[in-house]
Enzyme design. Structure first.
Site, PDB file in Angstrom:
ATOM      1  N   GLU A   1      -9.881  -2.421   5.128  1.00  0.00           N
ATOM      2  CA  GLU A   1     -10.553  -2.154   6.395  1.00  0.00           C
ATOM      3  C   GLU A   1     -11.811  -3.005   6.532  1.00  0.00           C
ATOM      4  OE1 GLU A   1      -8.772   1.864   7.419  1.00  0.00           O
ATOM      5  OE2 GLU A   1      -8.332  -0.219   7.831  1.00  0.00           O
TER       6      GLU A   1
ATOM      7  N   HIS B   1      -7.527  -5.809   9.820  1.00  0.00           N
ATOM      8  CA  HIS B   1      -7.362  -5.566   8.386  1.00  0.00           C
ATOM      9  C   HIS B   1      -6.019  -6.061   7.890  1.00  0.00           C
ATOM     10  CE1 HIS B   1      -5.628  -1.417   9.531  1.00  0.00           C
ATOM     11  NE2 HIS B   1      -4.621  -2.100   9.033  1.00  0.00           N
TER      12      HIS B   1
ATOM     13  N   ASP C   1       0.816  -1.213   0.000  1.00  0.00           N
ATOM     14  CA  ASP C   1       0.000   0.000   0.000  1.00  0.00           C
ATOM     15  C   ASP C   1       0.849   1.262   0.000  1.00  0.00           C
ATOM     16  OD1 ASP C   1      -0.891  -0.958   3.419  1.00  0.00           O
ATOM     17  OD2 ASP C   1       1.044  -0.401   2.541  1.00  0.00           O
TER      18      ASP C   1
ATOM     19  N   ASP D   1      -7.925  -3.821  13.899  1.00  0.00           N
ATOM     20  CA  ASP D   1      -9.279  -4.130  13.468  1.00  0.00           C
ATOM     21  C   ASP D   1      -9.282  -5.296  12.488  1.00  0.00           C
ATOM     22  OD1 ASP D   1      -9.547  -1.350  11.054  1.00  0.00           O
ATOM     23  OD2 ASP D   1      -8.105  -2.982  11.307  1.00  0.00           O
TER      24      ASP D   1
END
Lengths: 438, 294
Positions: free
Chosen positions: B148, B143, B72, B141
């Protein structure tokens, strides 16, 4: 024949200095230093933009890489006296320029002491700004007055040998210490050539010097009548105005700073001593009348002779970011003990001291710049980084040339000095080329 | 999947680095066969990168014939911004090793056409022959990359708006100023990573423990996108003790024993603890394939 390179922006070879500690952001960091075409290169840009890599690696064996030292007050050396109009002024400057590479000095302002007008006229017309190279340290000019310089304004000359690219900056170069100084504080300067601003100021200057074209700095005494106009005019032209050889009180000094003065020539020497009710020029170090956006720099001859270590520490602690190491070296620097000429006078060497012959007045120093850096570090207890910056970053800031000198930032000229931990010079580079090695 | 449980962060970094090193050596890359590596950024892989640099400096590994694809990159911050993922990879890995720039691939968050940039990234992966080993981390979370909660488990490389939690967590890198934090990023999709031939996920720290629990003990769920790797044929999760704190004791024991059994050769005696499985697996690799000459 040079190896074809792998880069898309430039075919010039890239040198990567590895296994070294570089002075960057006021700290010594374990980083490699990349150089191309005489300038410090951003390796991340090279990697992502050009997909390039180094052609040549130099193993520094753990040494420190600092920006080359800058000496803004040096009167000569090795038998050469800049204040003498010899038949070969340029040769003299070039000789000193070459020799001081051994001390890590890669840029300097040839300094002229108080002299008669014919000396100034002759010498100033001969000493041109020239950037350093294998032949010696670069005689400094100033970047464009009041403007940012882009590289297109530099005149590029490629020498016939094909290897060196020299940048000639067609601006100023010398430090003129006098003759507009105080009689009481003339020090070793010849009394008969002292002058005042009797014709109103700038006229006296032009008459005396002949030209201001090759001048980077002028030392004067601000208490002389009509000095305010001179200070303002010089500062406007981008010439550094320095206060020295003066009996000015603090308010006279502050006024001069407000008019544009930004330097003090060899603090403590040739000025009124610090007094608690009128600190004189020395008080500029902590004066609250200095404009917010400006710094007053001060030269220190840290040879252990011109200034007591305690006084050096007081100055350093009071204003550490303004301290500029200078050698104020004279003809005899680098020569054996005996009698030699400085300006229009004769001086005598005794050990590390140089006196006006027949007196006990100090005539200048014969310490080398690297000796000054070592002594400064030891006497002040400062860090290696601070000691190195006092001889590189601070003089560059004083002259307003930090875009290309005095730092190892990307884009700066690759004038480097390689040192061991005891601050002994092991090698000197100008524009990325090795010009001296121990 | 395999779950390797080690004592602490440093052990995880070392284990992961050795795993990558051995995979590359075993693959034996050359000018016609590159080893394709997928790489993450962040605090978790730093220890692993440091170790890889050590191995390179010792001469144990070369990245000359390795291609990398990062997961990313932020949208809209300059490439040389100290917090960009380009800067991260340069400072923490690329500048210390012998990888060629043309073999590294990081999404360009300043591309004129972001969608095209994402599509061409997928094309480049395909052109390279697919990823041999994709290394990743996990967010609190759950991810993977910037996928997400709520991201499609079949997603590909695309532009994503960052979750509020992520923006808040990132603020510390931007002087605590929320207005300076990027709100969008380009990220590989869940399916992009699933396409890799092998996947290694690193999880360290107690703040990741709940996400790890959701990822391996509960079902495949788009709210915890890492759970998708339950369906990948060749995945290894490497974690430290702290990260297991939300797992059942039963799960932990199961993987510890399983790990020991898988790496025990017939006839060998003695009990094996989980951190020993790595040593044994390395020795198996060594004996099966002699290391190339330096």
């Amino acid at each position: 024949w040079k190896m074809p390179t792998n880069k898309s922006v430039s075919k010039a070879p890239i040198t990567q200095f590895v296994n070294c500690r570089i002075l960057r952001d006021h700290k010594l960091q374990r980083e490699d230093l990349w150089v191309r075409e005489g300038r410090i290169l951003d390796p991340e840009k090279l990697f992502f933009d050009e997909e390039g890599y180094a052609d040549q690696r130099v193993d520094c064996e753990g040494l420190i890489i600092a920006p080359g030292f800058i000496d803004v007050q040096i009167n000569g050396g090795y038998g050469i006296d800049f204040s003498q109009a010899t038949s070969n002024v340029r040769g003299g400057v070039a000789l000193v320029a070459k020799k001081i590479l051994e001390h890590g000095v890669t840029s300097f302002l040839p300094t002229l002491v108080t002299s008669p007008p014919n000396i100034y006229h002759k010498v100033l017309s001969e000493v041109k700004v020239h950037s350093g190279g294998v032949e010696g340290a670069g005689v400094l000019g100033k970047e464009a007055v009041r403007k940012d310089v882009d590289t297109s304004s530099y005149v590029r000359l490629v020498l016939i040998s094909g290897h060196d690219i020299q940048y000639c900056i067609p601006y100023n170069c010398c430090h003129l210490e006098g003759p507009f100084i105080s009689l009481e504080k003339k020090g070793a300067h010849p009394e008969q050539y002292l002058r005042s601003f009797q014709s109103g100021g700038m006229l006296d200057l032009i008459e005396t010097y002949g030209t201001l074209d090759n001048v980077a700095m002028v030392t004067l005494a601000p208490e002389l009548p009509n000095s305010e106009k001179v200070v303002r005019e010089l500062a406007q032209r981008g010439i550094t105005v320095s206060l020295g050889h003066s009996v000015a009180n603090l308010s006279q000094a502050e006024e001069a700073v407000q008019n544009g003065a930004s330097f003090i020539t060899h603090l403590f020497n040739a000025m009124l001593p610090f007094h608690h009710r009128d600190p004189g020029i020395v008080g500029l170090l902590t004066s609250d009348q200095v404009p917010q956006d400006r710094t007053v720099f001060y030269g220190m001859i840290a040879d252990g002779i011109h200034t007591n270590s305690a006084a050096l520490r007081i100055a350093h602690r009071a204003h550490p970011t303004g301290l500029v190491l200078v050698t104020d070296a004279i003809t005899a620097m680098g020569l054996p003990p005996g009698r030699h000429t400085l300006g229009q006078q004769v001086i005598e060497i005794q050990g590390l001291h140089a006196y006006v012959a027949g007196t006990k007045t100090l005539s200048g120093s014969i310490a080398t710049m690297d000796m000054c850096v070592r002594h400064f570090k030891q006497a002040s207890g400062c860090s290696v980084e601070q000691a190195l910056e006092a001889a590189s970053l601070h003089p560059a800031q004083l002259l307003g040339i930090t875009r290309c000198k005095g730092t190892l930032d990307y884009g700066a000229d690759a004038d480097l000095v390689l040192l061991d931990d005891a601050i002994n010079v092991r090698a000197t580079y100008i524009a990325g080329q090795e010009v001296w090695r121990k | 999947m395999k779950l390797i449980i080690l004592n602490d962060y440093d052990q995880v970094g070392e284990w992961a680095a050795k795993y990558i090193r051995n995979k590359i050596l075993r693959f034996n890359p050359g000018p016609d066969r590159f080893f394709i590596l997928g790489l993450p950024t962040g605090g978790t892989p730093l220890g692993c990168y440091k170790k890889l640099i050590e191995f390179y400096k010792k001469g144990e590994i070369s990245f000359k014939y390795v291609k990398t694809f990062n997961m990313d990159e932020y949208v809209g911050i300059p490439r040389d911004h100290p917090e960009s993922y380009h800067s991260f990879m340069w400072n923490n890995l690329f500048k210390h090793i012998d990888i060629k720039s043309e073999n590294t691939h990081i999404l360009d968050g300043n591309a004129a056409n972001l969608v095209e940039e994402c599509d061409s990234f997928e094309e480049e992966i395909k052109a390279a022959g697919g990823i041999d080993l994709f290394v990743g981390g996990i967010g609190p979370d759950g991810h993977i990359a910037f996928n997400e909660p709520g991201s499609s488990l079949l997603s590909r490389t695309r532009v994503k708006t960052l979750a509020q939690d992520t923006i808040l967590a990132n603020a510390r890198f931007f002087d605590g100023d929320l207005s300076k934090v990027p709100t969008m990023a380009l990220t590989v999709g869940v399916a992009t990573v699933m396409d890799a031939r092998e996947v290694m996920i690193l999880i360290t720290g107690v703040h990741k423990a709940f996400a790890l629990y959701k990822a391996i003990e509960e079902g495949v769920n788009h709210m915890w996108t890492v759970s998708a790797f339950q369906q990948h044929p060749q995945t290894v999760f490497v974690c430290d003790e702290d990260a297991t704190l939300e797992l059942r004791v039963k799960t932990v024991k199961y993987f510890q024993v399983q790990g020991a059994e898988q790496h025990t050769r017939p006839g060998r005696k003695g009990r094996w603890r989980s951190c020993a499985t790595f040593n044994l697996s390395v020795s198996i690799l060594h004996s099966a394939h002699s290391l190339p000459n330096k």
